[in-house]
Design a protein around this motif. Structure first.
Motif, PDB file in Angstrom:
ATOM      1  N   LYS A 474       0.821  -1.207   0.000  1.00  0.00           N
ATOM      2  CA  LYS A 474       0.000   0.000   0.000  1.00  0.00           C
ATOM      3  C   LYS A 474       0.855   1.257   0.000  1.00  0.00           C
ATOM      4  O   LYS A 474       0.681   2.151  -0.831  1.00  0.00           O
ATOM      5  N   THR A 583      -8.626  -4.500  -5.263  1.00  0.00           N
ATOM      6  CA  THR A 583      -7.461  -4.235  -4.411  1.00  0.00           C
ATOM      7  C   THR A 583      -6.539  -3.210  -5.065  1.00  0.00           C
ATOM      8  O   THR A 583      -6.045  -2.284  -4.405  1.00  0.00           O
ATOM      9  N   THR A 586      -7.988   0.145  -4.726  1.00  0.00           N
ATOM     10  CA  THR A 586      -7.768   0.661  -3.372  1.00  0.00           C
ATOM     11  C   THR A 586      -6.353   1.224  -3.240  1.00  0.00           C
ATOM     12  O   THR A 586      -6.148   2.294  -2.654  1.00  0.00           O
ATOM     13  N   LYS A 589      -6.186   4.449  -5.330  1.00  0.00           N
ATOM     14  CA  LYS A 589      -6.960   5.540  -4.731  1.00  0.00           C
ATOM     15  C   LYS A 589      -6.094   6.265  -3.708  1.00  0.00           C
ATOM     16  O   LYS A 589      -6.164   7.486  -3.549  1.00  0.00           O
ATOM     17  N   LEU A 685     -14.057  -0.923  -2.730  1.00  0.00           N
ATOM     18  CA  LEU A 685     -12.775  -0.942  -2.045  1.00  0.00           C
ATOM     19  C   LEU A 685     -12.648  -2.151  -1.119  1.00  0.00           C
ATOM     20  O   LEU A 685     -13.653  -2.726  -0.684  1.00  0.00           O
TER      21      LEU A 685
END
Length: 763
Positions: A474, A583, A586, A589, A685
């Motif tokens: 992430k 995923t 997400t 984003k 999400l």
């Protein structure tokens, strides 16, 4: 034996004898007399012409080439293109004055004789004998129509055109026989209609409707007496009687037509005299042909539509068949172009990048789930002048584009998708140091292995020394950490990434295969904006990739008949699971909310995307999407010479250009305008736990190679990487280019892109 004149032509008597031969043949044909002695006229000479009876009687009216109209998705005209500017109309839509004028001056006995006017032949023979040359012809309108059929069928082939117009006995004999057939099958009115639609009136105008619009800016049905006489007079010699370039000569010719109309009783002498006193009354309209005339900056999209037509087998099995259909025209092509999106793209480009800048930009928007191309534009307009180009910077080389541009870190989400699809969690962590050698060995396709060179191992770095892990996916995606993604591709192998790219329609712009090296994770392979926009649309549509399409429907008009043609359809296939796509959405984003793409954010409308900047800053990208639309923006030098350091773009100076800094705002503004009034949709999400242990922040990360290699030569570093794929062997210290092309010739050529495949990408 007859002698030729010193100039090479026939003597007057020889010409008369030749003309008499044709005349006798014509009379014989009209009388239905067999010609067993055709050889006496030289008609059966081997290798020249067939005897009259042997000429096949299968002449068909050619489909007349007409203008093709290209429309946007709402039915508004984008451009008009044609091989020959012609609009076919029915006889009822042609002024009666025009019909009478052309008959009076070209074939006044048209309604009295058959296919061949023997009286006219004898009259012309007498006149030509008196003048000592060919002063008067004797071809009827029907014969002229046949000749025009031959010319039309020849198209733009100069050899065939010469054959269709050559003054030989053989051509005349064919013309006579086919004229008889046409008279029997069509009748006088249809012959006149066909003639007025096929004949050339000069100034690029074929057919009376195009001529009327060209010279008078009106429809053929609205032509008055003197206008009709002018057009009828042009036919004999369009260049000599061109009213635009020689008004005096055209006026003389018009008045001859008016006089002839009075002599045959079509108009009174008083009407003729009054019309002769009138000025020509020209109200010209310039020909508007080709994609250069497209509105809303859609010239490149128009050109892409043409390329699709000429290359897709749905329009013909061979390129010759497709080209013939395109040149015949008469098509109404409704495209996928959304006028709102197209205008928004053009407005954003104009606001951010000037056409005179040292670099250019190109942008494309597609619709997720359908593959429809909604917009396509670039800062350098379609044209031939200064700061203009005919190269479509948004598409692949084989569709009118260049060799492409390194996408930099915009390729990283494809690596992420491959890893997630293969079972890696979004929480996957790697040490992600600031600097590291490329891991080795790395599994590639077909059982091969890539190995770093142990003598001079290629290295890579992140953008700043403060950027070091450990990172999870992430945060590594938000901050575009190079070392993370190289560790990730080295972990899962190269082949899953290449396979995922293929499923998402990602291929090199120049048509070559993607190299099997871990450096591809950093965007070292040249892509086009359309390719990247379509790939990211896969994430927006929750894993379904749809091939891009530009054409919704096509109709073809042939006379009064309108038929629909088949068009290419988008092929949609699942590239990844919904969970994987969600995923990635997400992750991306987070890029626009907290990472390197914050300047591309759309405010309250959910969006996702990724920045990318090549290592030497020859290219910068932002590729992103909402559930409604996906778009890609590239900025760079098409000739790949100007690095974007200490540069002014759109009037704004930049020390260094980053993907989030220049392409990002272009993407933001074009998407805001394109999406105005559209529903606000959110992504599906997934919950990815935050990683609070990872330090560092900043711009999007450099994609390898700037500090790579022990010699400090970035091209050597990546070249060594790409050269290391050898069934378990190692790469050499110096990359060997497969071939080299000068940057001035290849648009989108990367720095060292043919010599070690470039320096890698940044952010």
């Amino acid at each position: 034996m007859p002698k030729k004149r010193s100039g090479g032509g026939l003597s007057p008597m020889q010409q008369a004898a030749k003309f008499l031969g044709v005349s006798v043949l014509a009379g014989a044909v009209m009388a239905g007399i067999a010609l067993p002695g055709a050889g006496a006229l030289g008609l059966a000479a081997k290798g020249s012409v067939q005897s009259f009876d042997e000429i096949p009687d299968n002449l068909k009216s050619p489909q007349l080439s007409q203008r093709t109209t290209i429309l946007d998705g709402r039915g508004r005209q984008i451009a008009s293109v044609y091989s020959r500017d012609r609009t076919v109309v029915d006889l009822k839509d042609i002024s009666p004055y025009m019909q009478k004028a052309i008959v009076a001056i070209e074939d006044s006995r048209f309604y009295q004789h058959g296919a061949i006017d023997l009286k006219g032949v004898l009259r012309a023979l007498n006149k030509n004998a008196q003048e000592g040359g060919v002063a008067q012809g004797a071809s009827t309108l029907t014969q002229q129509l046949v000749k025009n059929y031959f010319i039309e069928e020849a198209g733009d082939d100069p050899t065939k055109v010469a054959e269709a117009t050559q003054q030989t006995m053989g051509r005349k004999v064919r013309e006579l026989k086919y004229a008889i057939q046409i008279e029997e099958k069509l009748g006088k009115k249809k012959i006149l209609e066909n003639y007025l639609n096929i004949t050339f009136f000069g100034e690029q105008a074929y057919g009376v409707e195009a001529a009327s619009e060209r010279y008078f800016s009106k429809h053929a049905k609205d032509l008055n007496l003197q206008e009709s006489a002018l057009l009828a007079g042009i036919v004999q010699s369009p260049s000599r009687y061109d009213p635009v370039n020689d008004e005096a000569e055209a006026t003389k010719r018009r008045n001859i037509v008016l006089q002839r109309m009075a002599e045959v009783g079509d108009i009174s002498p008083q009407e003729a005299a009054q019309a002769k006193r009138q000025p020509l009354g020209l109200h010209t309209s310039r020909p508007k042909n080709g994609c250069i005339t497209a509105v809303q900056g859609a010239g490149f999209f128009c050109d892409y539509v043409r390329e699709v037509f000429l290359t897709d087998p749905v329009f013909g099995k061979t390129k010759e068949a497709r080209a013939k259909l395109w040149n015949q025209g008469g098509l109404t092509i409704r495209t996928t172009l959304d006028p709102q999106a197209q205008q928004s793209v053009q407005n954003s480009i104009k606001d951010h990048v000037y056409k005179s800048d040292q670099v250019a930009t190109a942008a494309t928007i597609v619709e997720p789930g359908t593959g429809k191309i909604l917009a396509m534009g670039q800062s350098r307009p379609y044209g031939f002048g200064t700061d203009e180009t005919q190269i479509n910077l948004s598409v692949n080389q084989d569709m009118g584009g260049g060799a492409g541009y390194q996408p930099g870190s915009t390729f990283k989400p494809i690596v992420a998708a491959a890893a997630l699809e293969g079972g890696k969690p979004a929480t996957q962590e790697y040490s992600s140091p600031y600097e590291m050698p490329y891991p080795s060995p790395v599994a590639a396709c077909n059982g091969k292995v890539w190995k770093n060179d142990p003598r001079k191992p290629a290295k890579l770095t992140n953008e700043n020394e403060s950027e070091h892990g450990p990172y999870s996916m992430k945060e590594a995606t938000a901050k575009s950490v190079n070392t993370y993604y190289v560790q990730l591709i080295s972990d899962i192998g190269i082949c899953p990434v290449i396979d995922m790219a293929k499923k998402m329609g990602v291929a090199r712009s120049d048509g070559r295969k993607i190299d099997q090296a871990p450096s591809i994770a950093l965007g070292t392979q040249e892509m086009s904006p359309l390719t990247m926009a379509s790939a990211y649309a896969t994430f927006a549509s929750r894993g379904m990739y749809c091939t891009p399409i530009a054409i919704e429907s096509i109709t073809q008009t042939t006379g009064s008949r309108v038929k629909s043609l088949p068009v290419p359809k988008s092929t949609c296939s699942r590239a990844m699971s919904e969970k994987t796509a969600d995923t990635v959405s997400t992750l991306l984003k987070g890029v626009v909310e907290d990472g390197t793409g914050q300047q591309a954010g759309l405010g309250d409308r959910p969006s996702a995307g990724k920045t990318g900047t090549t290592d030497e800053r020859f290219a910068a990208w932002f590729v992103g999407y909402t559930p409604n639309m996906a778009g890609a923006v590239w900025v760079g030098d098409p000739q790949h010479r100007r690095r974007m350091i200490n540069i002014t773009i759109g009037g704004v100076p930049h020390d260094k250009v980053f993907g989030g800094e220049v392409p990002g705002p272009i993407w933001r503004d074009m998407m805001n305008g394109a999406l105005e009034g559209k529903p606000v949709e959110d992504f599906n999400l997934v919950d990815i736990p935050d990683d609070n242990n990872s330090p560092g922040n900043g711009q999007d990360r450099g994609d390898g190679g700037q500090h790579g290699g022990t010699t400090g030569n970035p091209g050597q570093a990546i070249g060594g990487l790409l050269g290391g794929l050898q069934g378990g062997g190692t790469g050499g210290p110096n990359p060997n280019p497969t071939f080299t092309l000068p940057g001035t010739l290849i648009q989108g050529q990367t720095n060292g892109g043919r010599n070690g495949h470039g320096n890698g990408g940044r952010r």
